[in-house]
Scaffold this motif. Structure first.
Motif, PDB file in Angstrom:
ATOM      1  N   ILE A  95       4.047  -5.440   8.605  1.00 44.19           N
ATOM      2  CA  ILE A  95       2.679  -5.761   8.998  1.00 44.19           C
ATOM      3  C   ILE A  95       1.810  -4.710   8.329  1.00 44.19           C
ATOM      4  CG2 ILE A  95       1.015  -5.913  10.894  1.00 44.19           C
ATOM      5  CD1 ILE A  95       3.375  -6.677  12.722  1.00 44.19           C
ATOM      6  N   THR A  96       0.951  -5.121   7.421  1.00 42.63           N
ATOM      7  CA  THR A  96       0.103  -4.175   6.702  1.00 42.63           C
ATOM      8  C   THR A  96      -1.346  -4.348   7.150  1.00 42.63           C
ATOM      9  OG1 THR A  96      -0.603  -3.363   4.531  1.00 42.63           O
ATOM     10  CG2 THR A  96      -0.067  -5.709   4.675  1.00 42.63           C
ATOM     11  N   ASP A  97      -1.873  -3.336   7.784  1.00 41.66           N
ATOM     12  CA  ASP A  97      -3.233  -3.332   8.307  1.00 41.66           C
ATOM     13  C   ASP A  97      -4.125  -2.671   7.264  1.00 41.66           C
ATOM     14  OD1 ASP A  97      -5.603  -2.959   9.642  1.00 41.66           O
ATOM     15  OD2 ASP A  97      -4.767  -1.809  11.300  1.00 41.66           O
ATOM     16  N   GLU A  98      -4.925  -3.471   6.561  1.00 38.80           N
ATOM     17  CA  GLU A  98      -5.721  -2.963   5.452  1.00 38.80           C
ATOM     18  C   GLU A  98      -7.217  -3.113   5.735  1.00 38.80           C
ATOM     19  OE1 GLU A  98      -4.116  -4.225   1.649  1.00 38.80           O
ATOM     20  OE2 GLU A  98      -2.058  -4.160   2.429  1.00 38.80           O
ATOM     21  N   ILE A  99      -7.595  -2.848   6.986  1.00 36.64           N
ATOM     22  CA  ILE A  99      -8.971  -3.007   7.426  1.00 36.64           C
ATOM     23  C   ILE A  99      -9.929  -2.087   6.662  1.00 36.64           C
ATOM     24  CG2 ILE A  99      -8.825  -1.318   9.303  1.00 36.64           C
ATOM     25  CD1 ILE A  99     -10.612  -4.716   9.564  1.00 36.64           C
ATOM     26  N   TYR A 100      -9.418  -0.970   6.118  1.00 37.15           N
ATOM     27  CA  TYR A 100     -10.260  -0.040   5.355  1.00 37.15           C
ATOM     28  C   TYR A 100     -10.094  -0.215   3.849  1.00 37.15           C
ATOM     29  CZ  TYR A 100     -11.080   2.482   9.743  1.00 37.15           C
ATOM     30  OH  TYR A 100     -11.445   2.817  11.032  1.00 37.15           O
ATOM     31  N   SER A 101      -9.572  -1.340   3.404  1.00 32.01           N
ATOM     32  CA  SER A 101      -9.258  -1.509   1.980  1.00 32.01           C
ATOM     33  C   SER A 101     -10.478  -1.374   1.085  1.00 32.01           C
ATOM     34  CB  SER A 101      -8.596  -2.872   1.745  1.00 32.01           C
ATOM     35  OG  SER A 101      -9.471  -3.933   2.105  1.00 32.01           O
ATOM     36  N   GLU A 102     -11.661  -1.756   1.561  1.00 29.36           N
ATOM     37  CA  GLU A 102     -12.865  -1.640   0.743  1.00 29.36           C
ATOM     38  C   GLU A 102     -13.391  -0.208   0.677  1.00 29.36           C
ATOM     39  OE1 GLU A 102     -14.239  -3.430  -1.323  1.00 29.36           O
ATOM     40  OE2 GLU A 102     -13.924  -5.552  -0.886  1.00 29.36           O
ATOM     41  N   SER A 142      -0.497   1.186   7.430  1.00 30.58           N
ATOM     42  CA  SER A 142      -1.949   1.178   7.601  1.00 30.58           C
ATOM     43  C   SER A 142      -2.578   2.148   6.614  1.00 30.58           C
ATOM     44  CB  SER A 142      -2.323   1.577   9.036  1.00 30.58           C
ATOM     45  OG  SER A 142      -3.728   1.594   9.185  1.00 30.58           O
ATOM     46  N   TYR A 143      -2.916   1.612   5.443  1.00 26.68           N
ATOM     47  CA  TYR A 143      -3.536   2.425   4.390  1.00 26.68           C
ATOM     48  C   TYR A 143      -4.646   1.629   3.725  1.00 26.68           C
ATOM     49  CZ  TYR A 143       0.308   5.697   4.937  1.00 26.68           C
ATOM     50  OH  TYR A 143       1.203   6.616   5.461  1.00 26.68           O
ATOM     51  N   PRO A 144      -5.822   2.276   3.518  1.00 25.34           N
ATOM     52  CA  PRO A 144      -6.229   3.612   3.934  1.00 25.34           C
ATOM     53  C   PRO A 144      -6.072   3.787   5.442  1.00 25.34           C
ATOM     54  CG  PRO A 144      -7.815   2.743   2.378  1.00 25.34           C
ATOM     55  CD  PRO A 144      -6.899   1.617   2.729  1.00 25.34           C
ATOM     56  N   ASN A 145      -5.774   5.035   5.823  1.00 27.62           N
ATOM     57  CA  ASN A 145      -5.297   5.296   7.168  1.00 27.62           C
ATOM     58  C   ASN A 145      -6.388   5.807   8.109  1.00 27.62           C
ATOM     59  OD1 ASN A 145      -3.945   7.661   9.052  1.00 27.62           O
ATOM     60  ND2 ASN A 145      -2.688   5.823   8.937  1.00 27.62           N
ATOM     61  N   ALA A 167      -5.748   8.994   4.650  1.00 24.37           N
ATOM     62  CA  ALA A 167      -4.753   8.974   3.571  1.00 24.37           C
ATOM     63  C   ALA A 167      -4.684   7.603   2.914  1.00 24.37           C
ATOM     64  CB  ALA A 167      -3.380   9.341   4.127  1.00 24.37           C
ATOM     65  N   ILE A 168      -4.232   7.602   1.646  1.00 26.73           N
ATOM     66  CA  ILE A 168      -3.987   6.358   0.930  1.00 26.73           C
ATOM     67  C   ILE A 168      -2.567   6.391   0.367  1.00 26.73           C
ATOM     68  CG2 ILE A 168      -6.410   6.022   0.338  1.00 26.73           C
ATOM     69  CD1 ILE A 168      -5.701   7.009  -2.506  1.00 26.73           C
ATOM     70  N   MET A 169      -2.087   5.230  -0.050  1.00 28.94           N
ATOM     71  CA  MET A 169      -0.794   5.127  -0.728  1.00 28.94           C
ATOM     72  C   MET A 169      -1.029   4.518  -2.104  1.00 28.94           C
ATOM     73  SD  MET A 169       2.059   5.831   1.376  1.00 28.94           S
ATOM     74  CE  MET A 169       3.351   4.586   1.368  1.00 28.94           C
ATOM     75  N   SER A 170      -0.469   5.140  -3.133  1.00 28.76           N
ATOM     76  CA  SER A 170      -0.583   4.613  -4.490  1.00 28.76           C
ATOM     77  C   SER A 170       0.391   3.446  -4.682  1.00 28.76           C
ATOM     78  CB  SER A 170      -0.266   5.700  -5.507  1.00 28.76           C
ATOM     79  OG  SER A 170       1.122   6.040  -5.440  1.00 28.76           O
ATOM     80  N   LYS A 171       0.249   2.750  -5.787  1.00 27.44           N
ATOM     81  CA  LYS A 171       1.171   1.660  -6.101  1.00 27.44           C
ATOM     82  C   LYS A 171       2.599   2.185  -6.196  1.00 27.44           C
ATOM     83  CE  LYS A 171       2.094  -2.052  -9.400  1.00 27.44           C
ATOM     84  NZ  LYS A 171       1.682  -2.710 -10.670  1.00 27.44           N
TER      85      LYS A 171
END
Length: 393
Positions: free
Chosen positions: A199-206, A169-172, A177-181
Motif C-alpha cells: 500500500i503506497t500512500d503518496e498524498i505528498y507526491s506533488e 509513505s513517501y514523501p513522508n 524524507a523521500i525515496m529515489s527510484k
C-alpha cells in the motif's frame, strides 16, 4: 449492564497530535507550527466549480466508485505525472480523503493474523487501521543516518511467513524524507521475491523538491502488487473537501469498492466535480505552492544550521524533523515546555510512533513571517536549555 465497548477499539490510543494540541489550544496566543495542512486557500477555479455545482443542483449520489469523469481524469493525471496506467472502470475508486482509502485497502486485503510491515515514524493512522482490520502491525524503525529511508536489509529482517502487506509513505509525514527510484527498486525486489503486497500512500507526491517523484507502482512487476493512494488535500490545498482516491488491481479494487459501498456510499458530489477541475486546470497553482514551500524549507534549513540543531535535509512534504536529543528531554517534555514557556506549538516525534523519540515535527505550511516569529521563540528556548544543561554539569 454489559460493557458496550469493543476491546480492540478501546485499546487504541488517541492521536498523539490531537492530544497535544488540546493542551496547546487552552493557552492564549500560541503560535502553532504543528498542523499538517496547507496555509493556502483552495485555488479559485476549484472553488468556483464547487459553487457552480451547487447552483446547478448537482447534489445527488454519484456511482459508488465515484463520477466516471473524475475517475477518467485521475487516470489521465497518474499517467502523465507518474507513468501509471489504470482503468477508470475497474481499477480506480474515489474516496473520502486518502485516509479512507488506507482503511479500505487494509480491510480488503487482510485476514486475521496477517502481518503488516510499516516504516516508522509514520502517519498516525497506519497502526490503528491495521489493528482495526485484524492485522498484526510490525514496525520497522527508520534511522536518521539513512535519511529516514526504508532500507532493503531492514525490510528483510522484518519479514516472516505471516507477512502480507508493506505500507510505504513517501514523501513522508512526519520526516519529509523521500525515496529515489534506486531505493524503491531495491524494496520492489524484496516485495516480489517474498510474494508481498504494497500500500503506497503518496498524498505528498506533488510536494517533492529534489527531482521528479517516482511511485513504486511504476516499477516492473509492482502494479499488480500495489494499492496506490493519493488525494487532493495537500497538493491542491483541499483538506476540507475530503477527497482522495485509490488505484489497484481489479481483484483488490472490487473488494475495496464493496466495503466503501456499504460504509460510505460515495464521496461528496460537490468535491468530486471540483476535483475534476483541479486535475485538469491547476498544474500551475500546484507549482506555485510547491515553490513557496521549497523557499520556506530552505529558510528553515538555514535556521537549523544557525541554531546548530541537528536536522537532516528533507526533500518532500512540508515538515522538518529536527533531533532534540541533546537536551536530555523526551520529545513530549520538549514540546510541552516549548508551548508553556515560549507559546510555540510543535508535535512530539512520539506522536508518530515510538521511533520518533528524540525528535519533533515542525510544519512549514506557514508564511515566512510566521516562521520568523516562531523561531525567535524557539531560539530563546534552545539557548535556555543549553544553559540549563551546562549549569547542571
Amino acid at each position: 449492564m454489559r460493557n458496550p465497548i469493543n476491546a480492540k477499539v478501546r485499546d487504541i490510543k488517541p492521536s498523539g497530535i490531537r492530544k497535544f494540541f488540546d493542551i496547546a489550544n487552552e493557552i492564549p496566543g500560541v503560535i502553532s507550527l504543528g498542523v499538517g495542512e496547507p496555509d493556502f486557500d483552495t485555488p479559485w477555479i476549484i472553488r468556483d466549480e464547487g459553487m457552480y455545482t451547487l447552483q446547478k443542483g448537482r447534489t445527488f449520489y454519484t456511482a459508488n466508485a465515484g463520477l466516471i469523469e473524475l475517475r477518467e481524469e485521475i487516470c489521465r493525471y497518474l499517467d502523465r505525472r507518474y507513468g501509471l496506467k489504470y482503468s477508470p472502470q475497474n481499477e480506480t475508486l474515489v474516496t473520502v480523503g486518502g485516509s479512507e482509502a488506507i482503511d479500505l485497502a487494509l480491510r480488503a486485503m487482510l485476514d486475521p493474523g496477517d502481518e503488516v510491515i510499516y516504516a516508522e515514524p509514520c502517519y498516525v493512522s497506519y497502526l490503528p487501521c491495521i489493528v482495526l482490520a485484524d492485522g498484526v502491525p510490525v514496525a520497522v524503525e527508520l534511522k536518521e543516518e539513512d535519511q529516514f529511508r526504508l532500507k532493503k536489509e531492514d525490510l528483510l529482517a522484518a519479514i516472516t511467513p505471516k507477512s502480507k502487506v508493506v505500507i510505504l509513505s513517501y514523501p513522508n509525514n512526519p520526516t519529509g524524507a523521500i525515496m529515489s527510484k534506486e531505493d524503491l527498486e531495491e524494496i520492489a525486489a524484496v516485495i516480489i521475491e517474498n510474494d508481498l503486497f504494497v500500500i503506497t500512500d503518496e498524498i505528498y507526491s506533488e510536494l517533492s523538491y529534489n527531482g521528479e517523484h517516482v511511485s513504486i507502482a511504476s516499477l516492473p512487476g509492482m502494479k499488480e502488487r500495489t494499492v496506490y493512494i493519493n488525494g487532493f488535500s495537500k497538493g491542491y490545498a483541499m483538506t476540507g473537501w475530503r477527497l482522495g482516491y485509490a488505484a489497484a488491481p481489479p481483484i483488490i479494487m472490487e473488494q475495496m469498492i464493496k466495503i466503501h459501498q456499504f460504509a460510505i456510499m460515495a464521496a461528496p458530489t460537490t468535491s468530486q466535480y471540483a476535483g475534476i477541475v483541479a486535475l485538469k486546470s491547476c498544474d500551475d497553482n500546484v507549482a506555485e505552492m510547491r515553490e513557496s514551500y521549497n523557499q520556506r524549507r530552505r529558510f528553515l534549513m538555514k535556521i537549523m544550521k544557525d541554531l546548530e540543531l541537528p536536522c537532516f535535509e528533507p526533500f518532500g512534504a512540508f515538515y522538518i524533523f529536527p533531533n532534540i536529543s541533546e537536551f536530555g528531554l523526551t520529545s513530549e517534555e520538549f514540546a510541552t515546555r516549548l508551548v508553556l514557556e515560549e507559546k510555540v506549538a510543535v508535535v512530539p516525534g512520539t506522536a508518530f510512533g515510538d521511533s520518533g523519540e528524540g525528535f519533533i515535527r515542525i510544519s512549514y505550511a506557514y508564511s515566512i513571517e510566521e516562521l520568523k516569529e516562531a523561531f525567535e521563540h524557539i531560539k530563546n528556548f534552545i539557548e535556555r536549555l543549553r544553559v540549563e544543561k551546562k549549569n547542571n554539569g
